[in-house]
Design an enzyme around this catalytic site. Structure first.
Site, mmCIF file in Angstrom:
data_model
loop_
_atom_site.group_PDB
_atom_site.id
_atom_site.type_symbol
_atom_site.label_atom_id
_atom_site.label_comp_id
_atom_site.label_asym_id
_atom_site.label_seq_id
_atom_site.Cartn_x
_atom_site.Cartn_y
_atom_site.Cartn_z
ATOM 1 N N HIS A 206 29.748 6.414 -44.990
ATOM 2 C CA HIS A 206 29.124 5.288 -45.682
ATOM 3 C C HIS A 206 29.009 5.674 -47.162
ATOM 4 O O HIS A 206 28.504 6.754 -47.486
ATOM 5 C CB HIS A 206 27.714 5.034 -45.153
ATOM 6 C CG HIS A 206 27.661 4.338 -43.831
ATOM 7 N ND1 HIS A 206 28.351 4.766 -42.727
ATOM 8 C CD2 HIS A 206 26.986 3.213 -43.444
ATOM 9 C CE1 HIS A 206 28.096 3.938 -41.715
ATOM 10 N NE2 HIS A 206 27.270 3.003 -42.118
ATOM 11 N N GLU A 209 27.103 1.369 -50.304
ATOM 12 C CA GLU A 209 26.420 0.237 -49.646
ATOM 13 C C GLU A 209 25.321 -0.231 -50.605
ATOM 14 O O GLU A 209 25.331 -1.361 -51.068
ATOM 15 C CB GLU A 209 25.825 0.668 -48.300
ATOM 16 C CG GLU A 209 25.061 -0.446 -47.588
ATOM 17 C CD GLU A 209 24.431 -0.009 -46.253
ATOM 18 O OE1 GLU A 209 24.365 1.200 -45.991
ATOM 19 O OE2 GLU A 209 23.992 -0.905 -45.490
ATOM 20 N N ASP A 287 28.482 -3.844 -38.217
ATOM 21 C CA ASP A 287 27.485 -2.833 -38.585
ATOM 22 C C ASP A 287 26.448 -2.652 -37.464
ATOM 23 O O ASP A 287 26.580 -1.733 -36.666
ATOM 24 C CB ASP A 287 26.805 -3.187 -39.915
ATOM 25 C CG ASP A 287 26.339 -1.959 -40.680
ATOM 26 O OD1 ASP A 287 26.596 -0.831 -40.229
ATOM 27 O OD2 ASP A 287 25.713 -2.125 -41.753
ATOM 28 N N ASP A 288 25.424 -3.514 -37.434
ATOM 29 C CA ASP A 288 24.374 -3.445 -36.409
ATOM 30 C C ASP A 288 24.157 -4.861 -35.889
ATOM 31 O O ASP A 288 23.205 -5.544 -36.295
ATOM 32 C CB ASP A 288 23.087 -2.877 -37.026
ATOM 33 C CG ASP A 288 23.314 -1.477 -37.567
ATOM 34 O OD1 ASP A 288 23.328 -0.533 -36.762
ATOM 35 O OD2 ASP A 288 23.507 -1.345 -38.784
HETATM 36 N N1 HPA Z 1 23.772 1.958 -43.347
HETATM 37 C C1 HPA Z 1 23.425 3.226 -43.209
HETATM 38 N N2 HPA Z 1 23.060 3.742 -42.045
HETATM 39 C C2 HPA Z 1 23.035 2.958 -40.975
HETATM 40 C C3 HPA Z 1 23.396 1.636 -41.058
HETATM 41 C C4 HPA Z 1 23.791 1.102 -42.317
HETATM 42 O O1 HPA Z 1 24.111 -0.089 -42.490
HETATM 43 N N3 HPA Z 1 23.276 1.132 -39.815
HETATM 44 C C5 HPA Z 1 22.864 2.117 -39.009
HETATM 45 N N4 HPA Z 1 22.718 3.243 -39.707
HETATM 46 ZN ZN ZN Z 2 26.844 1.154 -41.110
#
Ligand code: HPA
Ligand code: ZN
EC number: 3.5.4.2
Length: 352
Positions: A206, A209, A287-288
């Site tokens: 990641h 973001e 993502d989630d």
């Molecule tokens: N970003 C960072 N960590 C995470 C995310 C996310 O969107 N979802 C679950 N862990």
């Molecule tokens: Zn993520």
């Protein structure tokens, strides 16, 4: 290839987005736990939740930023204790993915969230891995696991986590980096990523973001990642955009996540179309999904409703997702052929 599909009418887009074969490359399996399943598992395992009901939990999903989400996400994951719990969670997601015409799913999992509560690494990995095997056999979905390190913890803890997972090295294909981004730059994890690469694991992280483009540069130069997860902050840096396009570096973009975590509160301001039009290898992911309002097809539907992308963008997103996956080349070629057939049919005179 994409140009051939310019004539597909916009009215056909929703059906096409749903039906096109696609890979999902950025989803956290713990983020697929729907509130109903959280409560069912809490009851099964006699875990007490800080929320009195499914409705109260869902009402708490009003996020202001990444950290406000992570606090609830880690609380939700606390109901996972047995191998069967991990299996049930992953199996529920994989069934949803199959319904969305996902042909390949690469699932992130956060072992440290569970081992810190005393759940053995083996319980986590074997439960998830059995669901992935069953997905291939029973759903025709190719599924694989990517072990993520929690970046708010130390690199030594990440190294220990990788070491602890080694007996199950064959059950995951790569490593990633997630959790609280700002203040935990990629440079903090150079040694553990070098070790993972030496072991032949795929590497993703990641980056960009919430944190600035510099984090994306570090992920590329210091961690030598093969994909950037999110990466949307690259739009703030023209030189970086050009580099990402030139290197065809995949970005696993998550529109509804970006909206819910207030990265782009209005999807009409989301840069997905700009990324594609600049030649970047962007993909769409959930993502989630249980926390952000939808699975991969919901993300595609919302993004296309909020922008003036057309069938060429839809085809490009699906093609990018397949190309950027870590699946065997023969599988990727077969899915690409299915994708082209799907769009060629839609473009044929009299279709619709
Ligand atoms: N970003 C960072 N960590 C995470 C995310 C996310 O969107 N979802 C679950 N862990
Ligand atoms: Zn993520």
């Amino acid at each position: 290839m994409a140009e051939a599909f310019a004539a597909i009418p916009c009215a056909q887009l929703p059906a096409l987005l749903a039906a096109m074969p696609k890979a999902e490359l950025h989803m956290h399996i713990e983020g697929s736990l729907e509130p109903e399943m959280i409560f069912a598992l809490a009851q099964r395992n006699s875990v007490t939740l800080p929320y009195p009901s499914v409705e109260a939990l869902r009402a708490a999903y009003a996020f202001t930023d990444l950290q406000s989400f992570l606090d609830i996400y880690y609380a939700g994951a606390s109901v996972l204790l047995t191998e069967q719990d991990f299996y049930d969670m992953a199996w529920a997601y994989l069934q949803r993915a199959a319904a969305d015409h996902v042909v390949r799913a690469e699932l992130f999992f956060d072992p440290q969230t569970h081992t810190a509560r005393g759940v053995p690494m083996q319980t986590v990995i074997l439960g998830l891995s059995r669901a992935c095997r069953d997905a291939q056999a029973q759903l025709g979905v190719s599924a694989a696991l990517i072990l993520c390190f929690l970046r708010h913890l130390s690199e030594d803890e990440a190294l220990q986590t990788l070491q602890d997972a080694l007996p199950w090295r064959d059950h995951f294909i790569g490593v990633g980096l997630d959790s609280s981004e700002v203040g935990h730059p990629p440079e903090k994890f150079q040694r553990v990523f070098a070790r993972a690469r030496d072991m032949g694991l795929h590497v993703v992280a990641h980056a960009g973001e919430e944190a600035p483009p510099e984090y994306i540069r570090q992920a590329l130069d210091l961690l030598k990642v093969q994909r950037i997860d999110h990466g949307v902050q690259a739009v703030r840096d023209k030189g970086l955009m050009q580099r990402l396009a030139r290197e065809r570096m995949p970005l696993t973009v998550c529109p509804l996540s970006n909206q819910k975590l207030q990265v782009f509160p209005d999807l009409r301001d989301h840069p997905l179309k700009a990324l594609l039009d600049a030649g970047l290898c962007a993909t769409v992911n959930s993502d989630d999904p249980a926390y952000f309002g939808g699975y991969v097809n919901d993300n595609l539907r919302a993004m296309f409703a909020a922008s003036n992308m057309d069938a060429r963008h839809a085809w490009q997103l699906a093609a990018n997702s397949i190309d950027a996956s870590f699946a065997p080349p023969a599988d990727k070629a077969a899915w690409r052929a299915q994708l082209d057939e799907c769009f060629t049919e839609a473009a044929a005179p009299g279709a619709a």
